[in-house]
Enzyme design. Structure first.
Site, mmCIF file in Angstrom:
data_model
loop_
_atom_site.group_PDB
_atom_site.id
_atom_site.type_symbol
_atom_site.label_atom_id
_atom_site.label_comp_id
_atom_site.label_asym_id
_atom_site.label_seq_id
_atom_site.Cartn_x
_atom_site.Cartn_y
_atom_site.Cartn_z
ATOM 1 N N LYS A 162 -10.431 -5.519 10.111
ATOM 2 C CA LYS A 162 -9.200 -5.171 10.812
ATOM 3 C C LYS A 162 -9.038 -5.992 12.090
ATOM 4 O O LYS A 162 -7.921 -6.409 12.438
ATOM 5 C CB LYS A 162 -9.187 -3.676 11.132
ATOM 6 C CG LYS A 162 -8.997 -2.798 9.904
ATOM 7 C CD LYS A 162 -7.654 -3.076 9.248
ATOM 8 C CE LYS A 162 -7.397 -2.191 8.051
ATOM 9 N NZ LYS A 162 -6.092 -2.469 7.405
ATOM 10 N N GLY B 172 0.815 -1.213 0.000
ATOM 11 C CA GLY B 172 0.000 0.000 0.000
ATOM 12 C C GLY B 172 0.845 1.258 0.000
ATOM 13 O O GLY B 172 0.483 2.260 0.603
ATOM 14 N N HIS B 173 1.962 1.235 -0.728
ATOM 15 C CA HIS B 173 2.915 2.346 -0.663
ATOM 16 C C HIS B 173 2.410 3.625 -1.323
ATOM 17 O O HIS B 173 2.996 4.687 -1.127
ATOM 18 C CB HIS B 173 4.241 1.931 -1.312
ATOM 19 C CG HIS B 173 4.207 1.860 -2.808
ATOM 20 N ND1 HIS B 173 3.651 0.791 -3.476
ATOM 21 C CD2 HIS B 173 4.641 2.721 -3.759
ATOM 22 C CE1 HIS B 173 3.750 0.994 -4.777
ATOM 23 N NE2 HIS B 173 4.344 2.157 -4.979
ATOM 24 N N VAL C 39 -0.703 6.343 4.472
ATOM 25 C CA VAL C 39 0.289 5.826 5.416
ATOM 26 C C VAL C 39 1.462 5.193 4.679
ATOM 27 O O VAL C 39 2.617 5.377 5.059
ATOM 28 C CB VAL C 39 -0.348 4.794 6.366
ATOM 29 C CG1 VAL C 39 0.666 4.338 7.411
ATOM 30 C CG2 VAL C 39 -1.571 5.378 7.053
ATOM 31 N N TYR D 74 -15.546 -2.516 7.935
ATOM 32 C CA TYR D 74 -14.101 -2.238 7.926
ATOM 33 C C TYR D 74 -13.461 -2.676 9.229
ATOM 34 O O TYR D 74 -12.400 -3.319 9.243
ATOM 35 C CB TYR D 74 -13.898 -0.740 7.696
ATOM 36 C CG TYR D 74 -12.460 -0.284 7.695
ATOM 37 C CD1 TYR D 74 -11.691 -0.355 6.539
ATOM 38 C CD2 TYR D 74 -11.866 0.234 8.850
ATOM 39 C CE1 TYR D 74 -10.368 0.076 6.533
ATOM 40 C CE2 TYR D 74 -10.547 0.656 8.848
ATOM 41 C CZ TYR D 74 -9.807 0.587 7.696
ATOM 42 O OH TYR D 74 -8.498 1.010 7.696
ATOM 43 N N HIS E 203 -11.843 11.204 4.133
ATOM 44 C CA HIS E 203 -12.073 11.418 5.549
ATOM 45 C C HIS E 203 -12.249 12.905 5.835
ATOM 46 O O HIS E 203 -12.187 13.752 4.940
ATOM 47 C CB HIS E 203 -10.909 10.839 6.353
ATOM 48 C CG HIS E 203 -10.825 9.353 6.266
ATOM 49 N ND1 HIS E 203 -9.694 8.638 6.614
ATOM 50 C CD2 HIS E 203 -11.730 8.418 5.875
ATOM 51 C CE1 HIS E 203 -9.906 7.343 6.448
ATOM 52 N NE2 HIS E 203 -11.131 7.190 6.000
ATOM 53 N N SER F 281 -6.836 0.542 12.666
ATOM 54 C CA SER F 281 -7.503 1.830 12.822
ATOM 55 C C SER F 281 -8.168 1.874 14.190
ATOM 56 O O SER F 281 -8.545 0.836 14.752
ATOM 57 C CB SER F 281 -8.553 2.014 11.727
ATOM 58 O OG SER F 281 -9.465 3.034 12.060
ATOM 59 N N SER F 282 -8.357 3.078 14.701
ATOM 60 C CA SER F 282 -9.016 3.224 15.998
ATOM 61 C C SER F 282 -10.475 2.807 15.951
ATOM 62 O O SER F 282 -11.106 2.637 17.004
ATOM 63 C CB SER F 282 -8.905 4.669 16.488
ATOM 64 O OG SER F 282 -9.488 5.566 15.569
ATOM 65 N N CYS F 283 -11.042 2.607 14.746
ATOM 66 C CA CYS F 283 -12.445 2.205 14.658
ATOM 67 C C CYS F 283 -12.655 0.752 15.069
ATOM 68 O O CYS F 283 -13.792 0.294 15.138
ATOM 69 C CB CYS F 283 -12.983 2.424 13.249
ATOM 70 S SG CYS F 283 -12.426 1.216 12.043
#
Length: 333
Positions: A141, A11-12, A16, A137, A180, A108-110
């Site tokens: 994760k 995912g470069h 992120v 999602y 976002h 992710s924090s989700c």
């Protein structure tokens, strides 16, 4: 991590992933393995296996994912759960098969419950219901985190999961149907200023509180974690009661309304901010407890205001050609 080691950044081209590439190159890591989606489809198990067993990376940063805001999550829930499950399953399993030394899985924090106590500790995972709009999602994760934990226990791997808070920075997505809150607001405010508009409409009440971290700081934290000495890493990955998770954030949050006002000031939009309360707010508050990370010796370097200024500069130079107009979501999973 040795400077000469082979490192695969999955995912470069993303927010992120691109920050990780910048950080690694700046740190003298010269053997980076980079493949675009057209070159390597991470939902294809055979392709992932062939790539990892041919290239034999020693370290893997798994930053690839299908991401988006409230509108994208609620419109394409099957895509979000299906694609993210396949990416996590394929890369984690095949990294084990290829003998990868260490893997860092970006979550992710989700992943945490909608009404988790604040600030959110790593052990709060799976202690309550998830926020419905990002559940597909989040479930994918959580499955990736569980894989890291279980492979460590059964196969002796060294797989770690980093849970960043809401990130923003260079290379962000400015398509308002999928972006976002920070890139969406940057674009909305910019276009309103350029077009002489008198107001910008924002989804929700503006009251939810969110924590934000500049993407280059998040990348620095990820490289820091991957470079931990063996003894300190073992304390994380061999913990029996808590998954091998480390929260990555700044430990401070603000309301969406405060964020919007700060972005309007930075962009130079002096019109009215209108909050459409018929649209969902998402989780009331998401603030990470980052004691585990700060105890290890890492802290962010970029303030929110400084990061937003850098992000707006990136948008001004690179983002105005991306995406199309739409309503702004206040959610950043």
């Amino acid at each position: 991590m040795e400077r000469s080691a082979k490192i695969y950044v999955a995912g470069h081209n993303g927010l992120v992933g691109s920050a990780l590439v910048r950080r690694l190159r700046a740190g003298g890591y010269s053997q980076l393995l980079l493949r675009s989606r057209s070159e390597l489809d991470l939902t294809d198990r055979r392709a992932v296996r062939q790539f990892l067993r041919t290239e034999r990376p020693e370290y893997v940063f798994l930053a690839a994912a299908k991401v988006g805001g409230i509108l994208a999550n609620t419109t394409y829930p099957g895509d979000f759960v299906g694609q993210n499950l396949m990416i996590a399953t394929n890369v984690i399993h095949e990294a084990y098969g290829a003998g990868v030394k260490r893997l860092l899985f970006l979550g992710s924090s989700c992943i945490y419950p909608k009404h988790a106590p604040q600030p959110i500790k790593e052990e709060y995972i799976l202690t309550g219901p998830l926020e419905p709009t990002n559940r597909p999602y989040a479930v994918a994760k959580i499955a990736g985190i569980e894989m890291c934990w279980d492979y460590n226990r059964q196969f002796g791997t060294c797989f770690l999961a980093a849970m960043p808070t809401n990130l923003f920075g260079p290379g962000d997505r400015y398509d308002l149907d999928a972006s976002h809150v920070v890139p969406a607001l940057l674009r909305k405010m910019h276009e309103a200023k350029v077009n002489g508009m008198t107001e910008v409409v924002i989804w929700g009440s503006g009251t939810p509180r969110r924590e934000f971290l500049y993407s280059d700081d998040a990348a620095d934290a990820c490289v820091f974690l991957m470079s931990l000495p063996e003894g300190r890493m073992d304390k994380i990955i061999l913990e029996e009661a808590i998954p091998p998770i480390v929260n990555v954030g700044c430990g401070r949050d603000i309301t969406i309304r405060e964020l919007a006002e700060m972005i309007a000031e930075i962009v130079g939009f002096d019109g009215c901010l209108v909050y459409d309360q018929s649209k969902p707010d998402g989780t009331p508050r998401k603030l990470l407890n980052v004691d585990r990370l700060t105890t290890l010796g890492w802290e962010p370097r970029t303030s929110l205001r400084e990061g937003l200024r850098k992000a707006y500069q990136d948008f001004s130079e690179n983002g105005t050609k991306k995406g199309r107009g739409a309503s702004v979501s206040t959610k950043s999973p």
